[in-house]
Write an enzyme that holds these catalytic residues in place. Structure first.
Site, short mmCIF file in Angstrom:
data_model
loop_
_atom_site.label_atom_id
_atom_site.label_comp_id
_atom_site.label_asym_id
_atom_site.label_seq_id
_atom_site.Cartn_x
_atom_site.Cartn_y
_atom_site.Cartn_z
N SER A 31 0.83 -1.21 0.00
CA SER A 31 0.00 0.00 0.00
C SER A 31 0.85 1.25 0.00
O SER A 31 1.73 1.41 0.85
CB SER A 31 -0.86 0.08 1.27
N HIS A 62 -3.60 1.01 -4.51
CA HIS A 62 -3.04 -0.13 -5.25
C HIS A 62 -3.38 0.05 -6.72
O HIS A 62 -4.55 0.08 -7.08
CB HIS A 62 -3.63 -1.46 -4.76
N HIS A 84 -5.81 -9.12 -1.45
CA HIS A 84 -6.00 -9.40 -0.02
C HIS A 84 -7.15 -10.39 0.17
O HIS A 84 -8.18 -10.29 -0.49
CB HIS A 84 -6.33 -8.11 0.73
N TYR A 86 -9.13 -10.30 2.54
CA TYR A 86 -10.33 -9.58 3.01
C TYR A 86 -11.16 -9.01 1.87
O TYR A 86 -12.32 -8.66 2.06
CB TYR A 86 -9.97 -8.49 4.03
N GLU A 87 -10.57 -8.93 0.69
CA GLU A 87 -11.36 -8.46 -0.47
C GLU A 87 -12.22 -9.58 -1.04
O GLU A 87 -12.93 -9.38 -2.01
CB GLU A 87 -10.43 -7.97 -1.57
N ALA A 114 2.59 -2.33 4.01
CA ALA A 114 2.45 -1.31 5.06
C ALA A 114 1.93 -2.06 6.28
O ALA A 114 1.12 -2.97 6.16
CB ALA A 114 1.46 -0.25 4.63
N MET A 202 -2.27 -6.99 6.87
CA MET A 202 -3.33 -7.83 6.30
C MET A 202 -2.91 -8.56 5.02
O MET A 202 -3.74 -8.93 4.20
CB MET A 202 -4.56 -6.96 6.02
N SER A 203 -1.62 -8.73 4.86
CA SER A 203 -1.14 -9.36 3.61
C SER A 203 0.06 -10.25 3.94
O SER A 203 0.22 -10.70 5.06
CB SER A 203 -0.75 -8.27 2.61
N ASN A 226 1.77 3.33 10.59
CA ASN A 226 1.02 3.87 11.75
C ASN A 226 1.37 3.05 12.97
O ASN A 226 1.87 1.93 12.84
CB ASN A 226 -0.50 3.79 11.48
N HIS A 238 -6.63 5.20 6.25
CA HIS A 238 -5.82 4.79 5.11
C HIS A 238 -4.93 5.94 4.60
O HIS A 238 -3.84 5.70 4.07
CB HIS A 238 -6.73 4.27 4.00
N1 HPA Z 1 -3.35 -3.02 11.12
C1 HPA Z 1 -3.48 -3.89 10.10
N2 HPA Z 1 -2.99 -3.68 8.89
C2 HPA Z 1 -2.33 -2.53 8.68
C3 HPA Z 1 -2.16 -1.58 9.69
C4 HPA Z 1 -2.70 -1.84 10.98
O1 HPA Z 1 -2.58 -1.05 11.92
N3 HPA Z 1 -1.46 -0.55 9.13
C5 HPA Z 1 -1.22 -0.90 7.84
N4 HPA Z 1 -1.75 -2.10 7.55
#
Ligand code: HPA
Length: 263
Positions: A31, A62, A84, A86-87, A114, A202-203, A226, A238
């Site tokens: 990302s 993306h 992903h 989750y998609e 990320a 998440m990847s 973050n 995001h």
């Molecule tokens: N949690 C999950 N996935 C992420 C995060 C997070 O804080 N930051 C970037 N991808």
């Protein structure tokens, strides 16, 4: 070693596209890190939606492109945009870039993502080389019960040394997979910390396990976009992920270029 049937169509199509005879490195861009593709010379860009059988990602940040080209005379293929779970993609579909890298004969795979920092000594913008993974759900292994052995930890010190060679300090740590698409609760992050995780995302977990099964040399790097939920005050969003990626894009590019050439 076997690849899932759905990749047949994609590989047939790519082989008809006048592919380079050899690929030195494949890169999966996480990302906000898609800007790396600007560093690719003589780019041949194919939109995912123009590749028969290719999953198409819907996440903002993306691009959804596969780019072939050169970096300092090394031939590369870069996936700008990943898939992903989750998609709605299966774990196998999530590992599509790994299958294609293997099928086209890439010597190595450089994965990026990320991630949110769980380790409180990390800062936004840090680059963490992934040493180990908590899959957080054993069924994540795309090919069921087949045996494989992770090898990415073998190259962690090399990656960090290559970064240090141009003055870039990196972190290393354990990445925990979280399904998403929602960010985690504060309690989940506290529990992940107790489990030994340093960063959450998440990847990457399905990709690393398939790279291991296919014995494709792979390393993975998280850009800390973050602090994870509850580590600092404020809501996660995001845009923050993209801003952090933007602020470190030059160092990230330098490191990936060096890995393409030297790992
Ligand atoms: N949690 C999950 N996935 C992420 C995060 C997070 O804080 N930051 C970037 N991808």
């Amino acid at each position: 070693m076997s690849l899932p049937d759905f990749t047949d169509k994609i590989i047939t199509f790519l082989n008809e596209q006048n592919m380079p005879a050899h690929i030195d490195a494949a890169v999966i861009l996480g990302s906000g890190l898609g800007g790396f593709t600007e560093h690719i010379d003589n780019p041949h860009t194919i939109a995912y939606e123009d590749i028969p059988g290719m999953p198409v990602s819907s996440v903002q940040g993306h691009a959804g492109q596969l780019i072939f080209g050169d970096i300092d005379n090394h031939s590369v293929m870069a996936f700008s945009g990943r898939f992903h779970h989750y998609e709605g993609f299966s774990f196998e579909q999530a590992a599509t870039p790994v299958y294609l890298s293997h099928a086209l004969g890439a010597d190595k795979l450089i994965i990026s993502n990320a991630a949110g920092a769980i380790n409180t000594s990390f800062s936004v913008g840090d680059l963490m080389v992934i040493k180990d993974v908590i899959r957080n759900n054993m069924t994540i292994t795309p090919q069921g019960h087949q045996k494989y052995r992770y090898r990415h930890h073998q190259w962690v010190d090399d990656v960090r040394q290559m970064a240090a060679d141009f003055g870039l300090v990196t972190q290393q740590g354990t990445y925990i997979y979280s399904k998403g698409p929602n960010y985690e609760t504060k309690a989940e992050i506290r529990s992940f910390r107790r489990m030994g995780a340093d960063a959450v995302g998440m990847s990457t977990a399905p990709e690393l396990s398939e790279a291991a099964r296919l014995e494709l040399k792979s390393v993975a790097i998280s850009l800390i976009s973050n602090m994870a939920a509850g580590v600092t005050k404020g809501k996660l969003n995001h845009d923050e992920v993209k801003a952090a990626a933007d602020s470190r894009k030059e160092d990230f590019a330098k490191l990936v270029k060096k890995l393409v050439a030297e790992l």
